[in-house]
Design a protein around this motif. Structure first.
Motif, PDB file in Angstrom:
ATOM      1  N   TRP A 271      -5.492  -1.821  -4.778  1.00  0.00           N
ATOM      2  CA  TRP A 271      -5.685  -1.491  -3.360  1.00  0.00           C
ATOM      3  C   TRP A 271      -6.821  -2.325  -2.773  1.00  0.00           C
ATOM      4  O   TRP A 271      -6.694  -2.882  -1.674  1.00  0.00           O
TER       5      TRP A 271
ATOM      6  N   LYS B 195       0.826  -1.207   0.000  1.00  0.00           N
ATOM      7  CA  LYS B 195       0.000   0.000   0.000  1.00  0.00           C
ATOM      8  C   LYS B 195       0.864   1.262   0.000  1.00  0.00           C
ATOM      9  O   LYS B 195       0.511   2.259  -0.649  1.00  0.00           O
TER      10      LYS B 195
ATOM     11  N   TRP C  93      -4.713   5.529   3.068  1.00  0.00           N
ATOM     12  CA  TRP C  93      -5.819   5.786   2.136  1.00  0.00           C
ATOM     13  C   TRP C  93      -6.019   7.290   1.927  1.00  0.00           C
ATOM     14  O   TRP C  93      -6.336   7.724   0.819  1.00  0.00           O
TER      15      TRP C  93
END
Length: 409
Positions: free
Chosen positions: A155, A125, A170
């Protein structure tokens, strides 16, 4: 009374099992013979053996959770501890204790695996975030937009992290996407404005091109059309729904003018064709001067040919490069002969060439002496290095000597 190595039945029908702590009562048997009693409780022991074996297999080969495995082990321990079977109960306790160790080992393996998966997911990520932040600065709108959409799909396929870390990553990822979208929107808004400006410019150019289409002032009008074309290209593209129509009108107006001019020039072309024949004859006459053997004579003859050439009018445009190229070839040959003659008769240039040659010859002689000395001293590596240097100097000397020969020296 009946017995075997792990148990016995007394005269009252009580069944006992032998353990490390002494005999333990298994139960009472009144329905049959002592042998049947022992066989019954031995079968119960075999049942425990089978259950433990199945649990061992499940722990080793399935994803049975450590919690469920421990519950099953505790249940089997209770059954073994209740002494309701005849057999080596201590061996069953040992297997269950080993199974507890295996379960704990598996628990640690899974914990480590989950930690690794979490680390891998975090790294993946973070990589996605870094790439998204780089793409956010890209001007490759289509490619970068498609790649960002692909990153979103990637993702979604990754495991979630702890809430704080996942939310932070995020947020950065989403911010990068939003920044790219904002820049792309601003770019296309500006592009739309530029295309509207281009449409207005091109409409003006089309109007002028159409007004000029019936002009008979060939030279100035053709020049103006070239200027209009340059302005057209500089204006950029209009909106797609307008661009093709404007271009067709602009090009059509030019075509009308140049078709009319072409018709008017048809008569002139006949005259130019005759001029071409005359110039081709002069070019052939000039080519007979090659190769240059008598510079003074060749220069005089070419001057005469060139004067007659200039007196002839224009030739067809598509034939001009070839016929003029023939004359230029002869002209260059005369110029090169003049330059060679000048070099041969120029004392300063000859002196410079001779001086350079002398310097290079001295350097070559010096290197050869150094090579002989190095080899005499047994220094092979130094001699080889000097020989490589000698090759370069010798090449320069050879080139200088060749140049000196051009001066007759």
């Amino acid at each position: 009374m009946s017995s075997d190595p792990w148990g016995r039945v007394d005269e009252t029908g009580t069944v006992y099992v032998r353990t490390a702590d002494g005999e333990q009562v298994v139960g009472s048997w009144q329905a049959g013979s002592p042998e049947e009693a022992l066989a019954y409780f031995e079968r119960k022991y075999e049942g425990l053996v089978v259950e433990i074996g199945l649990l061992e297999k499940r722990v080793q080969t399935t994803d049975l959770s450590a919690k469920d495995a421990q519950v099953a082990i505790d249940h089997l321990r209770e059954q073994v501890g209740a002494h309701h079977a005849v057999g080596d109960l201590e061996a069953l306790r040992t297997r269950l204790n080993e199974l507890v160790k295996t379960v704990e080992s598996r628990r640690e393996e899974r914990r480590a695996q989950r930690a690794k998966q979490s680390d891998d997911a975090r790294k993946a990520k973070e990589d996605l975030v870094v790439e998204a932040e780089q793409l956010a600065q890209s001007d490759q709108w289509r490619a970068a937009g498609e790649r960002l959409r692909s990153l979103v799909d990637t993702w979604k396929g990754l495991p979630r992290l702890d809430r704080k870390s996942d939310d932070e990553l995020w947020h950065r990822f989403s911010h990068a996407r939003s920044a790219f979208s904002k820049r792309r929107k601003a770019h296309f808004a500006q592009l739309d404005s530029q295309r509207e400006d281009a449409r207005k410019v091109k409409e003006r150019l089309v109007a002028e091109a159409e007004a000029l289409s019936d002009s008979a002032d060939w030279g100035p009008t053709a020049a103006r059309y070239r200027e209009l074309m340059a302005e057209w290209k500089a204006a950029g593209r209009a909106q797609r729904e307008h661009e093709d129509d404007l271009w067709n009108r602009f090009r059509g107006a030019q075509d009308v003018f140049f078709a009319a001019r072409g018709s008017a020039f048809a008569e002139r072309d006949a005259e130019q064709t005759e001029n071409l024949k005359l110039k081709e004859e002069l070019a052939a006459e000039a080519e007979k001067l090659l190769p240059i053997t008598d510079l003074k004579s060749a220069r005089s003859a070419f001057r005469s040919i060139n004067e007659r050439w200039e007196a002839i009018g224009h030739v067809p445009r598509d034939a001009r490069p070839k016929v003029e190229g023939r004359m230029h070839t002869v002209d260059r040959a005369i110029q090169e002969a003049e330059e060679a003659d000048w070099r041969r008769t120029n004392p300063e240039a000859r002196a410079r060439a001779a001086g350079l040659t002398g310097q290079l010859q001295a350097a070559v002689d010096k290197l050869r002496a150094q090579i002989e000395q190095a080899r005499a001293q047994g220094n092979t590596s130094k001699a080889e290095k000097l020989e490589r240097e000698l090759e370069g100097r010798q090449a320069l000397l050879d080139q200088a000597l060749k140049g000196l020969q051009e001066f007759g020296g």
